[in-house]
Design an enzyme around this catalytic site. Structure first.
Site, mmCIF file in Angstrom:
data_model
loop_
_atom_site.group_PDB
_atom_site.id
_atom_site.type_symbol
_atom_site.label_atom_id
_atom_site.label_comp_id
_atom_site.label_asym_id
_atom_site.label_seq_id
_atom_site.Cartn_x
_atom_site.Cartn_y
_atom_site.Cartn_z
ATOM 1 N N HIS A 1 -11.948 18.787 -13.085
ATOM 2 C CA HIS A 1 -12.775 18.666 -14.298
ATOM 3 C C HIS A 1 -13.535 17.342 -14.192
ATOM 4 O O HIS A 1 -13.047 16.396 -13.572
ATOM 5 C CB HIS A 1 -11.821 18.651 -15.501
ATOM 6 C CG HIS A 1 -12.460 18.635 -16.845
ATOM 7 N ND1 HIS A 1 -12.996 17.497 -17.412
ATOM 8 C CD2 HIS A 1 -12.622 19.607 -17.780
ATOM 9 C CE1 HIS A 1 -13.454 17.772 -18.618
ATOM 10 N NE2 HIS A 1 -13.249 19.059 -18.862
ATOM 11 N N ASP B 1 -3.752 15.177 -13.631
ATOM 12 C CA ASP B 1 -4.426 15.578 -14.859
ATOM 13 C C ASP B 1 -3.693 16.821 -15.363
ATOM 14 O O ASP B 1 -3.840 17.910 -14.810
ATOM 15 C CB ASP B 1 -5.891 15.878 -14.519
ATOM 16 C CG ASP B 1 -6.656 16.469 -15.699
ATOM 17 O OD1 ASP B 1 -6.029 16.729 -16.747
ATOM 18 O OD2 ASP B 1 -7.876 16.686 -15.552
ATOM 19 N N LYS C 1 -5.050 20.524 -26.757
ATOM 20 C CA LYS C 1 -4.847 21.724 -25.925
ATOM 21 C C LYS C 1 -3.380 22.149 -25.951
ATOM 22 O O LYS C 1 -2.985 23.139 -25.356
ATOM 23 C CB LYS C 1 -5.283 21.442 -24.490
ATOM 24 C CG LYS C 1 -6.778 21.140 -24.364
ATOM 25 C CD LYS C 1 -7.149 20.867 -22.934
ATOM 26 C CE LYS C 1 -8.510 20.227 -22.777
ATOM 27 N NZ LYS C 1 -9.638 21.133 -22.964
ATOM 28 N N CYS D 1 -17.284 22.053 -17.628
ATOM 29 C CA CYS D 1 -17.155 20.645 -17.169
ATOM 30 C C CYS D 1 -16.573 20.591 -15.768
ATOM 31 O O CYS D 1 -15.763 19.710 -15.443
ATOM 32 C CB CYS D 1 -16.312 19.812 -18.131
ATOM 33 S SG CYS D 1 -17.070 19.626 -19.733
ATOM 34 N N GLN E 1 -4.390 20.997 -18.588
ATOM 35 C CA GLN E 1 -4.263 22.459 -18.674
ATOM 36 C C GLN E 1 -2.867 22.937 -18.271
ATOM 37 O O GLN E 1 -2.660 24.134 -18.070
ATOM 38 C CB GLN E 1 -5.297 23.139 -17.763
ATOM 39 C CG GLN E 1 -6.737 22.876 -18.138
ATOM 40 C CD GLN E 1 -7.124 23.509 -19.471
ATOM 41 O OE1 GLN E 1 -6.421 24.366 -20.010
ATOM 42 N NE2 GLN E 1 -8.245 23.085 -20.028
HETATM 43 N N1 PLP Z 1 -8.931 17.805 -17.507
HETATM 44 C C1 PLP Z 1 -8.964 19.131 -17.609
HETATM 45 C C2 PLP Z 1 -8.416 19.963 -16.497
HETATM 46 C C3 PLP Z 1 -9.527 19.723 -18.741
HETATM 47 O O1 PLP Z 1 -9.575 21.054 -18.837
HETATM 48 C C4 PLP Z 1 -10.043 18.906 -19.771
HETATM 49 C C5 PLP Z 1 -10.688 19.496 -20.947
HETATM 50 O O2 PLP Z 1 -11.159 20.599 -20.931
HETATM 51 C C6 PLP Z 1 -9.948 17.525 -19.611
HETATM 52 C C7 PLP Z 1 -9.391 17.006 -18.471
HETATM 53 C C8 PLP Z 1 -10.466 16.597 -20.652
HETATM 54 O O3 PLP Z 1 -9.744 16.720 -21.828
HETATM 55 P P1 PLP Z 1 -10.206 15.951 -23.135
HETATM 56 O O4 PLP Z 1 -11.647 16.297 -23.352
HETATM 57 O O5 PLP Z 1 -9.314 16.499 -24.202
HETATM 58 O O6 PLP Z 1 -9.984 14.496 -22.877
#
Ligand code: PLP
Length: 403
Positions: free
Chosen positions: A120, A197, A223, A361, A200
């Site tokens: 992402h 990260d 999430k 993203c 998900q």
């Molecule tokens: N990493 C992953 C794999 C994501 O799917 C997302 C959000 O969709 C993020 C990071 C970023 O999360 P946030 O916007 O809640 O900080």
């Protein structure tokens, strides 16, 4: 696990959209909140609203107890210690915190940061910024057409120049579940720290950060059936202790004079200013709710649902699945020949079916598959088999309309 009963816990799921029952399949973007989370937020603002850590009065003590209690609940949920849980705005801020407070001070020209092809943007851009500022190089471990990391190639990219490996636990665009423990062992054998990260992952897998063996783990509360604007960075004590603050202000100090400031120990060292108190308390309620259901039951239910939905959608002519790894969680990403994903999303919405369409993203992932966007249906604990029917029906209608 009784899904029909659980659905009653989520007020937002009870509504109709365009006259049809809401079929919410956009859980990778954000999840709905159970009543226990809404009640925790409501109770905080109605009864306990006060700032934390500073007041001797009753409300402030109650707020502090609930805030620190939430930290303890989240620590237990992740198999960690409470002093390793740093409250942040979300996964994005957690990753930026590590990029700035852990990596940057030790990153020099010629060093490398390794990420993967399925990240992402939140797990790309912070490292890119750190590399640009220091002259270090961003390297990318490749993946296969199925959306699985090529572990042999990843291993060859772990070199004495590599200062950090940052990778996702579950891909938001493909659903791939990466073998984090195995990859971490490969990195640690070369003395390379690992950030994961987990944005998900924590809502779809049973995650124990100690068993994974990683160094940092970032997640987003919204999430994970919790509120927006709150997330967690878990870090090993030894790392957090050695890190200088990223942001300065109140609550992160031990003492301040104009000449010198002594910083508080972690985690408060990294929580400058008034935190999202209600958000943290709401997230505490969310993880307690999930632990009450049991992650194993959630994993089994979602796996069955994802398999059934994948089979049903793949059977529709003209559908191309994007991301077909053996180990997957929650995410069903696809394109339909001749129909733009946004048009599909619009038709699905008319059926009350909420999916995400776009690049999620993860533009490098889209570029890898040669598509501008995909349709992404992502499942949560409250989805059930009957919802696959309107999804497929609306997909067929979109095909008829636009093809
Ligand atoms: N990493 C992953 C794999 C994501 O799917 C997302 C959000 O969709 C993020 C990071 C970023 O999360 P946030 O916007 O809640 O900080």
């Amino acid at each position: 696990m009784n899904v029909a009963e659980l659905r009653a816990d989520f007020p937002a799921l009870q509504q109709k959209v365009h006259g049809r029952p809401l079929v919410y399949l956009d859980n990778a973007a954000t999840t709905h909140k159970p009543k226990v989370v809404l009640d925790a937020l409501d109770k905080f603002y109605r009864e306990d609203n006060s700032n934390v850590h500073r007041g001797v009065h009753t409300l402030s003590q109650r707020a502090t107890e609930s805030y620190e209690g939430a930290r303890a609940k989240i620590a237990q949920f992740l198999g960690a210690e409470a002093n390793e849980i740093v409250f942040v705005r979300g996964a994005t801020e957690g990753i930026n915190l590590v990029a700035n407070a852990f990596l940057r001070p030790q990153l020099h020209k010629g060093d490398e940061v390794l990420i993967t092809a399925m990240e992402h943007h939140a797990n790309i851009v912070p490292w890119q910024l750190a590399c640009e500022a220091t002259g270090a190089k961003l390297r990318v471990a490749p993946m296969s057409q199925t959306g699985e990391l090529l572990l042999d190639e990843l291993e060859t990219l772990l070199t004495p120049r590599t200062k950090l490996l940052a990778l996702t636990h579950v891909s938001n665009a493909l659903g791939t579940v990466n073998p984090i423990a195995q990859i971490t062992e490969m990195a640690h054998a070369r003395g390379i720290p690992v950030l994961v990260d987990g944005a998900q992952a924590v809502q779809h897998l049973s995650v124990n950060v100690c068993e994974l063996g990683v160094d940092f783990y970032a997640l987003s509360g919204h999430k994970l059936y919790g509120p927006t604007g709150i997330g967690v960075l878990w870090g090993r004590s030894a790392h957090l202790e050695g890190m200088a603050p990223w942001q300065g202000g109140g609550d992160m100090i031990r003492s301040v004079t104009f000449e010198k400031t002594e910083f508080a120990p972690p985690p408060l060292r990294f929580e400058a200013g008034t935190p999202n108190i209600a958000g943290a308390i709401g997230l505490g309620a969310a993880v307690e709710y999930l632990a009450g259901i049991g992650l194993d039951a959630i994993v089994a239910h979602e796996r069955e649902l994802l398999t059934a939905a994948t089979d049903a959608v793949a059977a529709i002519e003209g559908v191309r699945l994007i991301g077909t790894a053996d180990a997957k969680a929650s995410v069903l990403s696809f394109v339909v020949e001749g129909v733009h994903p946004h048009d599909i999303g619009t038709v699905l919405d008319r059926y009350g079916v909420a999916v995400r369409t776009g690049h999620h993203c993860a533009q490098p992932v889209m570029a890898f598959y040669g598509v501008p966007a995909t349709v992404r249906a992502s499942f949560g604990l409250y989805n059930y088999h009957a919802e696959i029917v309107p999804l497929c029906k609306a997909l067929r209608e979109a095909q008829e309309l636009f093809a």
